[in-house]
Design a protein around this motif. Structure first.
Motif: not given
Length: 338
Positions: A206-207, A210
């Motif tokens: 997710r990091t 995005g």
């Protein structure tokens, strides 16, 4: 944990499940006994293979991905040399293949049965990411088979999205899988250990990608237990597909308490259909994984997988692989339902 309640009839409309439970439990006990005999012999047959500790990596971000890939390739090359010196040519060859310049290793640990996470595609710019989670007997020595499923999916996605490069596939061998003939394959122990790691990995993705990226977990066999445990812990994914699952360790999809869509499929000749879908407390350990994920009682979105067997879900040209690509791309209305 108490045994789960047994419904009056089973998911296939056959005789009441309760009448068959004693026979099924005897089968499970027989497997346990066989495993207790086989495992010590197989473990003694192969000495532990030396390997370096994992590479010391900086925090993984979109800008440090290539640094991580290179460091892990170098670590795999060192592991190959150590395995060769130890006399294990098979492991040395497996490590050496992972050290090839084109490989994108997000993680690598050559110790023991081995762990590896490999990326296919441009992860930093992907709009759709599929994470493959393997089942039993997947190690560095057998990783080639697991990798083949990832490349098959990547090719399928490339054909479907020929004008887009925003798709990535990740082969996540991030836990020590149980042996098919073992006591561990009948319990959730390995899945309970793996679930936090998988959840942490998904949050890392997710990091990197995005919040708008569409993340999917495609989970085969025992890997479906890992994914279910991770989903229940809040892993931020949009879709979870359980393939050839012996059970998810939960009575229903709703019991996972996840916002992800839960899918399930089983090939027409998959032997896992004959696995008893029960849970029982044996000597303080819960054996079995409960409700069949493709049964109406579980409540998953069941999709067509064709007539394949337990290892055929990612066969090129198959209806199952086409449906998996649709799930990964978010084209859920086009998924062929069973």
């Amino acid at each position: 944990m108490e045994p789960t309640a047994v419904p009056a009839t089973d998911a296939t409309g056959g005789p009441p499940r309760g009448r068959r439970t004693p026979r099924r439990l005897r089968s499970l006990l027989a497997l346990l006994i066989s495993a207790c005999v086989v495992l010590p012999l197989s473990a003694a047959a192969r000495p532990r293979i030396p390997a370096p500790a994992p590479a010391d990596l900086p925090p993984i971000t979109a800008t440090t991905l290539e640094t991580a890939y290179a460091a892990n390739r170098a670590n795999a090359a060192r592991a190959a040399r150590m395995a060769e010196a130890h006399g294990d040519r098979h492991r040395a060859a497996a490590d050496r293949a992972l050290a090839a310049p084109a490989r994108r290793l997000l993680a690598f640990d050559g110790r023991g049965t081995g762990l590896v996470t490999e990326v296919f595609g441009d992860l930093a710019h992907a709009d759709h990411v599929a994470v493959l989670v393997p089942g039993s007997d997947t190690t560095l020595d057998t990783y080639g088979r697991f990798r083949a499923t990832a490349t098959a999916l990547q090719h399928q996605l490339a054909e479907r999205e020929s004008e887009s490069t925003g798709v990535a596939v990740v082969a996540w061998l991030g836990y020590e899988t149980p042996g098919t003939v073992s006591t561990t394959v009948l319990t959730t122990g390995r899945a309970d250990e793996a679930a936090p790691r998988l959840g942490e990995f998904v949050r890392l993705l997710r990091t990197l990608t995005g919040p708008r990226a569409h993340l999917s977990l495609l989970c085969h066999s025992y890997g479906s237990v890992v994914c279910a445990r991770s989903a229940a812990r809040g892993a931020p994914v949009a879709d979870i597909a359980l393939l050839g699952s012996p059970g998810a360790g939960a009575g229903s999809a709703a019991a996972l308490r996840t916002s992800a869509r839960i899918w399930a499929a089983r090939g027409g000749t998959d032997w896992v259909a004959d696995v008893p879908h029960v849970e029982a407390d044996l000597f303080g350990t819960t054996v079995g994984f409960g409700t069949d994920p493709v049964s109406p009682a579980f409540g998953a979105r069941v999709f067509a997988a064709g007539d394949g067997g337990h290892s055929d879900y990612f066969t090129p040209g198959s209806i199952c692989l086409a449906n998996l690509a649709r799930i990964v791309l978010g084209d859920t209305a086009e998924v062929t339902r069973a």
